[in-house]
Design an enzyme around this catalytic site. Structure first.
Site, mmCIF file in Angstrom:
data_model
loop_
_atom_site.group_PDB
_atom_site.id
_atom_site.type_symbol
_atom_site.label_atom_id
_atom_site.label_comp_id
_atom_site.label_asym_id
_atom_site.label_seq_id
_atom_site.Cartn_x
_atom_site.Cartn_y
_atom_site.Cartn_z
ATOM 1 N N ASP A 1 0.818 -1.218 0.000
ATOM 2 C CA ASP A 1 0.000 0.000 0.000
ATOM 3 C C ASP A 1 0.853 1.271 0.000
ATOM 4 O O ASP A 1 0.320 2.377 0.027
ATOM 5 C CB ASP A 1 -1.019 -0.003 1.154
ATOM 6 C CG ASP A 1 -0.399 -0.240 2.519
ATOM 7 O OD1 ASP A 1 0.723 -0.768 2.578
ATOM 8 O OD2 ASP A 1 -1.041 0.091 3.536
ATOM 9 N N HIS A 2 2.179 1.098 -0.065
ATOM 10 C CA HIS A 2 3.071 2.265 -0.130
ATOM 11 C C HIS A 2 3.955 2.269 -1.374
ATOM 12 O O HIS A 2 4.646 3.247 -1.627
ATOM 13 C CB HIS A 2 3.940 2.331 1.129
ATOM 14 C CG HIS A 2 3.131 2.581 2.360
ATOM 15 N ND1 HIS A 2 3.073 3.807 2.984
ATOM 16 C CD2 HIS A 2 2.283 1.761 3.048
ATOM 17 C CE1 HIS A 2 2.245 3.737 4.012
ATOM 18 N NE2 HIS A 2 1.752 2.498 4.076
ATOM 19 N N ASP B 1 4.591 4.043 7.969
ATOM 20 C CA ASP B 1 3.760 3.501 9.043
ATOM 21 C C ASP B 1 4.632 3.301 10.286
ATOM 22 O O ASP B 1 5.800 2.968 10.166
ATOM 23 C CB ASP B 1 3.205 2.137 8.639
ATOM 24 C CG ASP B 1 2.310 2.192 7.411
ATOM 25 O OD1 ASP B 1 2.036 3.276 6.905
ATOM 26 O OD2 ASP B 1 1.909 1.115 6.939
#
Ligand code: ZN
Length: 303
Positions: free
Chosen positions: A64-65, A210
């Protein structure tokens, strides 16, 4: 300084939300931070010129990055890009991207430079005459860095009313802006501070996603103007934050408060939550300064 959120949700792309990616404009430079799936579509939607992106910073290798990166690199090639592209990312991404380009016989016709990160201490990874970027080592399930973008102190400003009161040659204006005393045309020494004003206060932006709650980043982000800190969960789900090494809105606010951050932007929300205002509400109980919620397509101006 302007921040455009391209995506700010965790895990998967959905109909109306994108995983993490954002663009920071600072001193006329444009930096892409993280590149989740859908990034290139969001760049188009937000009318950001692809050719202005010369430096991409990737926090970590969770999909997701970074799953949007190979697509973006490939599109740059199809658009005929010829300017260099620099990617600052954890060691390993170069191998992944290179293999994909090799197996699809899609080598770029522009120079692609990988700056592989491995250090667990903060380091300077980018510098030019106006801006510098430092890593912020974070505490996540895989090797992860946040990034601190800092403007350098600019030149002093001429106080034109004061300058014109003296018979100073225009050729000396540059010296004055650089802080030097000069002589006027009559041979009098003009003290710098009598004809100039201090430079504007340099701005700074810290991107922290994160990460689990991690006070060891405080010395690096102390007094930052704007802090983006992930808040994947609300406090009621704190038991999920710990094993996944994420933060709650309350924890993000606590970091912002201890760092004396000027503004806190929350993001990286778990897709389990529909009402994002609860994140702001929870954080505001801890942190009394400005709190903003990241939203895909939202722009923040910090001038
Ligand atoms: Zn992650």
């Amino acid at each position: 300084m302007k921040l455009t959120i391209l995506g700010c949700h965790s895990a998967t792309p959905r109909t109306n939300t994108n995983p993490t990616s954002q663009v920071l404009e600072i001193k006329n430079r444009m930096f892409l931070i993280d590149c989740g799936e859908g990034t290139q579509v969001e760049l188009r939607r937000n009318k950001i010129k692809f050719s202005r992106i010369k430096h991409i910073f990737i926090s970590h290798l969770h999909g997701d990055h970074c799953f949007g990166l190979v697509g973006l690199i490939s599109t740059f090639r199809l658009l005929g890009r010829d300017t260099d592209l620099n990617i600052y990312a954890p060691k390993g991404l170069k191998e992944v991207i290179t293999l994909q380009l090799k197996l699809s016989d899609s080598w770029t016709n522009y120079n692609l430079y990988f700056h592989e990160l491995t250090s667990k201490s903060s380091e300077l990874i980018y510098e030019d005459d106006k801006v510098e970027v430092h890593t912020i080592p974070l505490d996540h399930r895989v090797y992860t860095n946040g990034f601190l973008f800092k403007e350098k102190i600019g030149e002093r400003k001429l106080d034109m009313n004061a300058v014109l009161n003296h018979n100073i040659d225009v050729a000396y204006y540059r010296k004055l802006k650089q802080g030097f005393d000069v002589e006027d045309n009559d041979g009098n020494l003009i003290k710098n501070e009598t004809v100039t004003k201090p430079p504007l206060k340099p701005k700074s932006y810290a991107f922290c996603s994160d990460t689990a709650y991690n006070e060891s980043i405080l010395p690096i982000i102390k007094n930052v103007d704007v802090l983006y800190h992930e808040s994947t969960f609300l406090e009621k789900n704190e038991q999920l934050a710990e094993p996944t090494k994420h933060s709650t809105a309350k924890q993000a606010a606590s970091i912002a408060k201890q760092a004396n951050a000027g503004t806190l932007i929350l993001g990286h929300y778990s897709t389990r939550y529909d009402d994002l205002s609860l994140f702001k509400q929870e954080a505001s109980e801890i942190y009394s300064e400005t709190i903003k919620l990241a939203k895909d397509g939202r722009q923040f101006n910090f001038d």
